[in-house]
Write a protein that holds these residues in place. Structure first.
Motif, PDB file in Angstrom:
ATOM      1  N   ASP A 133       4.931  44.090  17.348  1.00 57.41           N
ATOM      2  CA  ASP A 133       4.193  45.094  18.087  1.00 57.41           C
ATOM      3  C   ASP A 133       4.724  45.162  19.521  1.00 57.41           C
ATOM      4  O   ASP A 133       5.045  44.129  20.124  1.00 57.41           O
ATOM      5  CB  ASP A 133       2.704  44.704  18.066  1.00 57.41           C
ATOM      6  CG  ASP A 133       1.850  45.714  18.753  1.00 57.41           C
ATOM      7  OD1 ASP A 133       1.552  45.484  19.951  1.00 57.41           O
ATOM      8  OD2 ASP A 133       1.499  46.718  18.125  1.00 57.41           O
ATOM      9  N   ARG A 134       4.812  46.390  20.044  1.00 53.94           N
ATOM     10  CA  ARG A 134       5.340  46.592  21.399  1.00 53.94           C
ATOM     11  C   ARG A 134       4.558  45.803  22.444  1.00 53.94           C
ATOM     12  O   ARG A 134       5.133  45.196  23.343  1.00 53.94           O
ATOM     13  CB  ARG A 134       5.321  48.082  21.739  1.00 53.94           C
ATOM     14  CG  ARG A 134       5.908  48.409  23.091  1.00 53.94           C
ATOM     15  CD  ARG A 134       5.865  49.934  23.333  1.00 53.94           C
ATOM     16  NE  ARG A 134       6.628  50.306  24.489  1.00 53.94           N
ATOM     17  CZ  ARG A 134       6.185  50.230  25.738  1.00 53.94           C
ATOM     18  NH1 ARG A 134       4.974  49.786  25.980  1.00 53.94           N
ATOM     19  NH2 ARG A 134       6.952  50.597  26.741  1.00 53.94           N
ATOM     20  N   ASP A 135       3.224  45.793  22.329  1.00 53.36           N
ATOM     21  CA  ASP A 135       2.405  45.070  23.310  1.00 53.36           C
ATOM     22  C   ASP A 135       2.706  43.580  23.299  1.00 53.36           C
ATOM     23  O   ASP A 135       2.730  42.935  24.349  1.00 53.36           O
ATOM     24  CB  ASP A 135       0.912  45.307  23.049  1.00 53.36           C
ATOM     25  CG  ASP A 135       0.492  46.732  23.365  1.00 53.36           C
ATOM     26  OD1 ASP A 135       1.179  47.393  24.169  1.00 53.36           O
ATOM     27  OD2 ASP A 135      -0.520  47.184  22.791  1.00 53.36           O
ATOM     28  N   LEU A 136       2.944  43.027  22.125  1.00 54.15           N
ATOM     29  CA  LEU A 136       3.289  41.607  22.016  1.00 54.15           C
ATOM     30  C   LEU A 136       4.639  41.347  22.684  1.00 54.15           C
ATOM     31  O   LEU A 136       4.794  40.387  23.437  1.00 54.15           O
ATOM     32  CB  LEU A 136       3.320  41.164  20.560  1.00 54.15           C
ATOM     33  CG  LEU A 136       3.707  39.711  20.309  1.00 54.15           C
ATOM     34  CD1 LEU A 136       2.711  38.756  20.955  1.00 54.15           C
ATOM     35  CD2 LEU A 136       3.801  39.446  18.808  1.00 54.15           C
ATOM     36  N   VAL A 146       5.232  38.817  25.981  1.00 53.54           N
ATOM     37  CA  VAL A 146       6.120  37.647  25.919  1.00 53.54           C
ATOM     38  C   VAL A 146       7.550  38.183  26.025  1.00 53.54           C
ATOM     39  O   VAL A 146       8.232  38.358  25.018  1.00 53.54           O
ATOM     40  CB  VAL A 146       5.920  36.842  24.610  1.00 53.54           C
ATOM     41  CG1 VAL A 146       6.808  35.609  24.603  1.00 53.54           C
ATOM     42  CG2 VAL A 146       4.466  36.467  24.418  1.00 53.54           C
ATOM     43  N   PRO A 147       8.003  38.452  27.238  1.00 55.29           N
ATOM     44  CA  PRO A 147       9.311  39.101  27.388  1.00 55.29           C
ATOM     45  C   PRO A 147      10.491  38.190  27.049  1.00 55.29           C
ATOM     46  O   PRO A 147      10.406  36.972  27.127  1.00 55.29           O
ATOM     47  CB  PRO A 147       9.344  39.496  28.870  1.00 55.29           C
ATOM     48  CG  PRO A 147       8.384  38.583  29.533  1.00 55.29           C
ATOM     49  CD  PRO A 147       7.342  38.227  28.517  1.00 55.29           C
ATOM     50  N   TRP A 148      11.557  38.814  26.658  1.00 58.44           N
ATOM     51  CA  TRP A 148      12.841  38.162  26.366  1.00 58.44           C
ATOM     52  C   TRP A 148      13.388  37.612  27.672  1.00 58.44           C
ATOM     53  O   TRP A 148      13.384  38.293  28.691  1.00 58.44           O
ATOM     54  CB  TRP A 148      13.762  39.254  25.822  1.00 58.44           C
ATOM     55  CG  TRP A 148      15.013  38.834  25.163  1.00 58.44           C
ATOM     56  CD1 TRP A 148      16.227  38.724  25.749  1.00 58.44           C
ATOM     57  CD2 TRP A 148      15.199  38.517  23.796  1.00 58.44           C
ATOM     58  NE1 TRP A 148      17.161  38.359  24.824  1.00 58.44           N
ATOM     59  CE2 TRP A 148      16.554  38.220  23.610  1.00 58.44           C
ATOM     60  CE3 TRP A 148      14.342  38.445  22.700  1.00 58.44           C
ATOM     61  CZ2 TRP A 148      17.083  37.859  22.384  1.00 58.44           C
ATOM     62  CZ3 TRP A 148      14.866  38.093  21.479  1.00 58.44           C
ATOM     63  CH2 TRP A 148      16.222  37.805  21.324  1.00 58.44           C
ATOM     64  N   LEU A 156      11.066  33.125  20.082  1.00 56.47           N
ATOM     65  CA  LEU A 156      10.228  32.764  18.935  1.00 56.47           C
ATOM     66  C   LEU A 156       9.343  31.562  19.244  1.00 56.47           C
ATOM     67  O   LEU A 156       8.172  31.528  18.841  1.00 56.47           O
ATOM     68  CB  LEU A 156      11.100  32.491  17.708  1.00 56.47           C
ATOM     69  CG  LEU A 156      11.760  33.724  17.099  1.00 56.47           C
ATOM     70  CD1 LEU A 156      12.818  33.318  16.084  1.00 56.47           C
ATOM     71  CD2 LEU A 156      10.720  34.639  16.474  1.00 56.47           C
ATOM     72  N   ILE A 157       9.874  30.577  19.955  1.00 55.24           N
ATOM     73  CA  ILE A 157       9.061  29.412  20.327  1.00 55.24           C
ATOM     74  C   ILE A 157       7.916  29.839  21.234  1.00 55.24           C
ATOM     75  O   ILE A 157       6.760  29.442  21.043  1.00 55.24           O
ATOM     76  CB  ILE A 157       9.935  28.333  21.005  1.00 55.24           C
ATOM     77  CG1 ILE A 157      10.841  27.665  19.960  1.00 55.24           C
ATOM     78  CG2 ILE A 157       9.062  27.284  21.709  1.00 55.24           C
ATOM     79  CD1 ILE A 157      11.908  26.775  20.554  1.00 55.24           C
ATOM     80  N   ARG A 158       8.222  30.678  22.220  1.00 55.18           N
ATOM     81  CA  ARG A 158       7.163  31.129  23.126  1.00 55.18           C
ATOM     82  C   ARG A 158       6.151  32.010  22.410  1.00 55.18           C
ATOM     83  O   ARG A 158       4.946  31.928  22.673  1.00 55.18           O
ATOM     84  CB  ARG A 158       7.770  31.825  24.349  1.00 55.18           C
ATOM     85  CG  ARG A 158       8.478  30.819  25.253  1.00 55.18           C
ATOM     86  CD  ARG A 158       9.021  31.395  26.564  1.00 55.18           C
ATOM     87  NE  ARG A 158      10.030  32.413  26.341  1.00 55.18           N
ATOM     88  CZ  ARG A 158       9.882  33.704  26.632  1.00 55.18           C
ATOM     89  NH1 ARG A 158       8.786  34.144  27.206  1.00 55.18           N
ATOM     90  NH2 ARG A 158      10.859  34.562  26.395  1.00 55.18           N
ATOM     91  N   LEU A 159       6.599  32.836  21.466  1.00 55.61           N
ATOM     92  CA  LEU A 159       5.664  33.629  20.666  1.00 55.61           C
ATOM     93  C   LEU A 159       4.746  32.720  19.848  1.00 55.61           C
ATOM     94  O   LEU A 159       3.556  32.965  19.733  1.00 55.61           O
ATOM     95  CB  LEU A 159       6.414  34.552  19.697  1.00 55.61           C
ATOM     96  CG  LEU A 159       6.924  35.866  20.226  1.00 55.61           C
ATOM     97  CD1 LEU A 159       7.682  36.605  19.129  1.00 55.61           C
ATOM     98  CD2 LEU A 159       5.808  36.732  20.764  1.00 55.61           C
ATOM     99  N   GLY A 160       5.334  31.673  19.274  1.00 62.48           N
ATOM    100  CA  GLY A 160       4.555  30.740  18.467  1.00 62.48           C
ATOM    101  C   GLY A 160       3.473  30.029  19.256  1.00 62.48           C
ATOM    102  O   GLY A 160       2.482  29.572  18.685  1.00 62.48           O
ATOM    103  N   ARG A 161       3.646  29.928  20.556  1.00 66.31           N
ATOM    104  CA  ARG A 161       2.645  29.283  21.412  1.00 66.31           C
ATOM    105  C   ARG A 161       1.497  30.221  21.752  1.00 66.31           C
ATOM    106  O   ARG A 161       0.480  29.786  22.296  1.00 66.31           O
ATOM    107  CB  ARG A 161       3.304  28.776  22.694  1.00 66.31           C
ATOM    108  CG  ARG A 161       4.231  27.608  22.440  1.00 66.31           C
ATOM    109  CD  ARG A 161       4.900  27.139  23.701  1.00 66.31           C
ATOM    110  NE  ARG A 161       5.802  26.020  23.407  1.00 66.31           N
ATOM    111  CZ  ARG A 161       6.897  25.747  24.081  1.00 66.31           C
ATOM    112  NH1 ARG A 161       7.230  26.482  25.123  1.00 66.31           N
ATOM    113  NH2 ARG A 161       7.653  24.737  23.743  1.00 66.31           N
TER     114      ARG A 161
END
Length: 150
Positions: A9-12, A16-18, A31-36
């Motif tokens: 999703d764009r909001d996600l 959590v920017p690259w 991916l690690i930061r998204l998982g947190r």
């Protein structure tokens, strides 16, 4: 996971920017930061969603910058088992591909410091750095021919 196949999703993605400051492992880091994040689920689709072209000379993963890989692992990976498997599977492969004794020594020192034995899968991947990249690409893209009627 190939980065080009990741969808969210764009909001996600905006929350959590690259990290553009990283030389490599931007996808792992993201991916690690998204998982947190509290409410994120990773789902793999069984369908073919992309065709991956191997052999690109501009590919970051084709590079041999083991120093950037090791620096990222030192900064980002806290779990000893994950750290050791990562540096064996990724950083060691880059160091071997670069034919860097200094890189291999740095990886072996980090493993000894963590007092962990790497898993077999990452070890095989890391040792694949001994084989020239073109040879690995040929092995990975080789078509399997099945006998007629079989």
């Amino acid at each position: 996971m190939y980065t080009s196949t990741l969808l969210c999703d764009r909001d996600l993605a905006l929350s959590v920017p690259w990290r553009e400051d990283l030389k490599r492992h931007q996808d792992w880091d993201w991916l690690i930061r998204l998982g947190r994040e509290g409410d994120v689920e990773f789902v793999q689709c069984p369908s073919v969603v992309a065709h991956i072209q191997t052999g690109s000379s501009n590919s970051i993963s084709a590079g041999t910058d083991w120093q950037a890989s090791l620096a990222w692992a030192d900064e980002s990976l806290d779990d000893d088992a994950v750290y050791v498997d990562f540096v064996v599977g990724q950083t060691l492969r880059y160091a071997l591909t670069a034919r860097s004794g200094r890189g291999v020594s740095a990886v072996l020192r980090r493993i000894a410091q963590r007092r962990r034995v790497p898993a077999i899968g990452p070890s095989v991947l890391g040792l694949a750095g001994i084989v020239p990249r073109r040879g690995l690409e040929r092995l990975m893209t080789r078509e399997v021919v099945t006998p007629a009627g079989g």
